[in-house]
Design a protein around this motif. Structure first.
Motif, PDB file in Angstrom:
ATOM      1  N   LEU A  58       0.026 -12.698   6.697  1.00 37.84           N
ATOM      2  CA  LEU A  58       0.647 -12.967   8.074  1.00 37.84           C
ATOM      3  C   LEU A  58       1.656 -11.917   8.096  1.00 37.84           C
ATOM      4  O   LEU A  58       1.614 -11.028   9.145  1.00 37.84           O
ATOM      5  CB  LEU A  58       1.028 -14.260   8.224  1.00 37.84           C
ATOM      6  CG  LEU A  58      -0.061 -15.209   8.486  1.00 37.84           C
ATOM      7  CD1 LEU A  58       0.456 -16.619   8.451  1.00 37.84           C
ATOM      8  CD2 LEU A  58      -1.086 -15.187   9.711  1.00 37.84           C
ATOM      9  N   ASP A  59       2.516 -11.540   7.089  1.00 34.65           N
ATOM     10  CA  ASP A  59       3.501 -10.637   7.217  1.00 34.65           C
ATOM     11  C   ASP A  59       2.946  -9.240   7.318  1.00 34.65           C
ATOM     12  O   ASP A  59       3.407  -8.204   8.420  1.00 34.65           O
ATOM     13  CB  ASP A  59       4.326 -10.668   5.945  1.00 34.65           C
ATOM     14  CG  ASP A  59       5.424 -11.931   5.909  1.00 34.65           C
ATOM     15  OD1 ASP A  59       5.595 -12.609   7.064  1.00 34.65           O
ATOM     16  OD2 ASP A  59       6.038 -12.040   4.898  1.00 34.65           O
ATOM     17  N   THR A  60       1.698  -8.874   6.734  1.00 28.56           N
ATOM     18  CA  THR A  60       1.172  -7.607   6.661  1.00 28.56           C
ATOM     19  C   THR A  60       0.781  -7.563   8.004  1.00 28.56           C
ATOM     20  O   THR A  60       0.789  -6.375   8.787  1.00 28.56           O
ATOM     21  CB  THR A  60       0.224  -7.622   5.837  1.00 28.56           C
ATOM     22  OG1 THR A  60       0.804  -7.696   4.334  1.00 28.56           O
ATOM     23  CG2 THR A  60      -0.741  -6.177   5.685  1.00 28.56           C
ATOM     24  N   ASP A  61       0.017  -8.542   8.544  1.00 23.55           N
ATOM     25  CA  ASP A  61      -0.823  -8.691   9.992  1.00 23.55           C
ATOM     26  C   ASP A  61       0.386  -8.471  10.896  1.00 23.55           C
ATOM     27  O   ASP A  61       0.182  -7.536  11.990  1.00 23.55           O
ATOM     28  CB  ASP A  61      -1.324 -10.059  10.122  1.00 23.55           C
ATOM     29  CG  ASP A  61      -2.363  -9.899  11.379  1.00 23.55           C
ATOM     30  OD1 ASP A  61      -3.000  -8.794  11.560  1.00 23.55           O
ATOM     31  OD2 ASP A  61      -2.361 -10.820  12.182  1.00 23.55           O
ATOM     32  N   LEU A  62       1.452  -9.088  10.962  1.00 19.70           N
ATOM     33  CA  LEU A  62       2.653  -8.984  11.842  1.00 19.70           C
ATOM     34  C   LEU A  62       3.147  -7.588  11.987  1.00 19.70           C
ATOM     35  O   LEU A  62       3.288  -7.060  12.856  1.00 19.70           O
ATOM     36  CB  LEU A  62       3.800  -9.923  11.400  1.00 19.70           C
ATOM     37  CG  LEU A  62       4.804  -9.863  12.439  1.00 19.70           C
ATOM     38  CD1 LEU A  62       4.263 -10.482  13.727  1.00 19.70           C
ATOM     39  CD2 LEU A  62       5.907 -11.067  12.066  1.00 19.70           C
ATOM     40  N   LEU A  63       3.369  -7.212  10.638  1.00 16.40           N
ATOM     41  CA  LEU A  63       3.786  -5.526  10.585  1.00 16.40           C
ATOM     42  C   LEU A  63       2.600  -4.492  11.292  1.00 16.40           C
ATOM     43  O   LEU A  63       3.321  -3.719  12.157  1.00 16.40           O
ATOM     44  CB  LEU A  63       4.109  -5.345   9.063  1.00 16.40           C
ATOM     45  CG  LEU A  63       4.676  -3.821   9.032  1.00 16.40           C
ATOM     46  CD1 LEU A  63       5.752  -3.872   9.523  1.00 16.40           C
ATOM     47  CD2 LEU A  63       4.703  -3.606   7.527  1.00 16.40           C
ATOM     48  N   LEU A  69       1.711  -2.239  18.577  1.00 12.35           N
ATOM     49  CA  LEU A  69       2.720  -2.487  19.743  1.00 12.35           C
ATOM     50  C   LEU A  69       3.367  -1.205  20.019  1.00 12.35           C
ATOM     51  O   LEU A  69       3.620  -0.541  21.136  1.00 12.35           O
ATOM     52  CB  LEU A  69       3.519  -3.908  19.826  1.00 12.35           C
ATOM     53  CG  LEU A  69       2.576  -5.143  20.156  1.00 12.35           C
ATOM     54  CD1 LEU A  69       3.719  -6.370  19.778  1.00 12.35           C
ATOM     55  CD2 LEU A  69       2.097  -4.957  21.410  1.00 12.35           C
ATOM     56  N   GLU A  70       4.036  -0.742  19.025  1.00 18.08           N
ATOM     57  CA  GLU A  70       4.931   0.530  19.131  1.00 18.08           C
ATOM     58  C   GLU A  70       4.247   1.459  19.495  1.00 18.08           C
ATOM     59  O   GLU A  70       4.830   2.572  20.472  1.00 18.08           O
ATOM     60  CB  GLU A  70       5.633   0.604  17.747  1.00 18.08           C
ATOM     61  CG  GLU A  70       6.966  -0.503  17.611  1.00 18.08           C
ATOM     62  CD  GLU A  70       7.466  -0.217  16.091  1.00 18.08           C
ATOM     63  OE1 GLU A  70       6.898   0.589  15.382  1.00 18.08           O
ATOM     64  OE2 GLU A  70       8.537  -0.993  15.888  1.00 18.08           O
ATOM     65  N   ARG A  71       2.831   1.875  19.017  1.00 15.98           N
ATOM     66  CA  ARG A  71       2.238   2.949  19.143  1.00 15.98           C
ATOM     67  C   ARG A  71       1.660   2.834  20.677  1.00 15.98           C
ATOM     68  O   ARG A  71       1.620   3.783  21.384  1.00 15.98           O
ATOM     69  CB  ARG A  71       0.907   2.891  18.168  1.00 15.98           C
ATOM     70  CG  ARG A  71       0.010   4.105  18.441  1.00 15.98           C
ATOM     71  CD  ARG A  71      -0.961   4.048  17.936  1.00 15.98           C
ATOM     72  NE  ARG A  71      -2.166   2.982  17.850  1.00 15.98           N
ATOM     73  CZ  ARG A  71      -2.661   2.895  19.089  1.00 15.98           C
ATOM     74  NH1 ARG A  71      -2.777   3.689  20.034  1.00 15.98           N
ATOM     75  NH2 ARG A  71      -3.675   1.770  19.436  1.00 15.98           N
ATOM     76  N   LEU A  72       1.234   1.462  21.216  1.00 16.76           N
ATOM     77  CA  LEU A  72       0.851   1.258  22.334  1.00 16.76           C
ATOM     78  C   LEU A  72       1.960   1.467  23.280  1.00 16.76           C
ATOM     79  O   LEU A  72       1.749   2.158  24.522  1.00 16.76           O
ATOM     80  CB  LEU A  72       0.546  -0.086  22.574  1.00 16.76           C
ATOM     81  CG  LEU A  72      -0.932  -0.416  22.052  1.00 16.76           C
ATOM     82  CD1 LEU A  72      -1.444  -1.783  22.132  1.00 16.76           C
ATOM     83  CD2 LEU A  72      -2.147   0.345  22.727  1.00 16.76           C
ATOM     84  N   ALA A  73       3.083   1.191  23.148  1.00 14.80           N
ATOM     85  CA  ALA A  73       4.253   1.330  23.848  1.00 14.80           C
ATOM     86  C   ALA A  73       4.502   2.902  24.031  1.00 14.80           C
ATOM     87  O   ALA A  73       4.790   3.636  25.135  1.00 14.80           O
ATOM     88  CB  ALA A  73       5.750   0.817  23.424  1.00 14.80           C
ATOM     89  N   ALA A  74       4.322   3.747  22.972  1.00 15.14           N
ATOM     90  CA  ALA A  74       4.557   5.147  23.000  1.00 15.14           C
ATOM     91  C   ALA A  74       3.354   5.726  23.609  1.00 15.14           C
ATOM     92  O   ALA A  74       3.663   6.642  24.547  1.00 15.14           O
ATOM     93  CB  ALA A  74       4.590   5.534  21.562  1.00 15.14           C
TER      94      ALA A  74
END
Length: 148
Positions: A58-63, A69-74
């Protein structure tokens, strides 16, 4: 007395045997309980490891999702910048087209005005020539009258 002693010893031996049987039964129950607790502890350890593995996944998936999300925001910021640039370019083209249209209209109006001025001048010149001819004709008529 010997019989009482023997009976007493037999009772002690029986009590010892009962005590021993009771102790063995108790030990057996405790052993069974210990095995149950060890089994439960083993299952709990398996569940703990599985939970740790799931948490790690889950941590890996969350990361990964955070990075996505950061890529999509960029990407969204890049798309917004591209949209703004495209809008500015479209606005510039529209302005150029309007300017070219206005320039063409101004030139057409200027040609129309020049044509009107030329026609008016020709008409003016034509009237002046007619007037000059009429004056010359009148002057000639006056000369003839004088001569007569």
């Amino acid at each position: 007395l010997e019989a009482a002693l023997a009976a007493s010893q037999a009772a002690v031996v029986a009590a010892e045997a009962d005590k021993q049987a009771s102790k063995e039964q108790e030990d057996s129950q405790l052993g069974e309980r210990i095995r149950e607790l060890e089994s439960a502890l083993g299952r709990a350890e398996v569940v703990r490891k599985e939970t740790q593995e799931r948490c790690a996944l889950l941590d890996t998936d969350l990361l990964a999702k955070r990075e996505e999300l950061e890529r999509l925001a960029a990407d969204a910021q890049g798309a917004e910048a591209q949209a703004e640039a495209a809008a500015a370019e479209a606005e510039r083209r529209v302005c150029e087209e309007l300017s070219a249209g206005f320039e063409a209209r101004i030139q057409a109006l200027a040609r129309q005005h020049e044509e009107e001025v030329r026609r008016e001048k020709e008409a003016w010149d034509g009237r002046r020539k007619e007037e000059a001819l009429a004056l010359e004709s009148s002057l000639e008529a006056l000369r003839r009258l004088r001569e007569e």
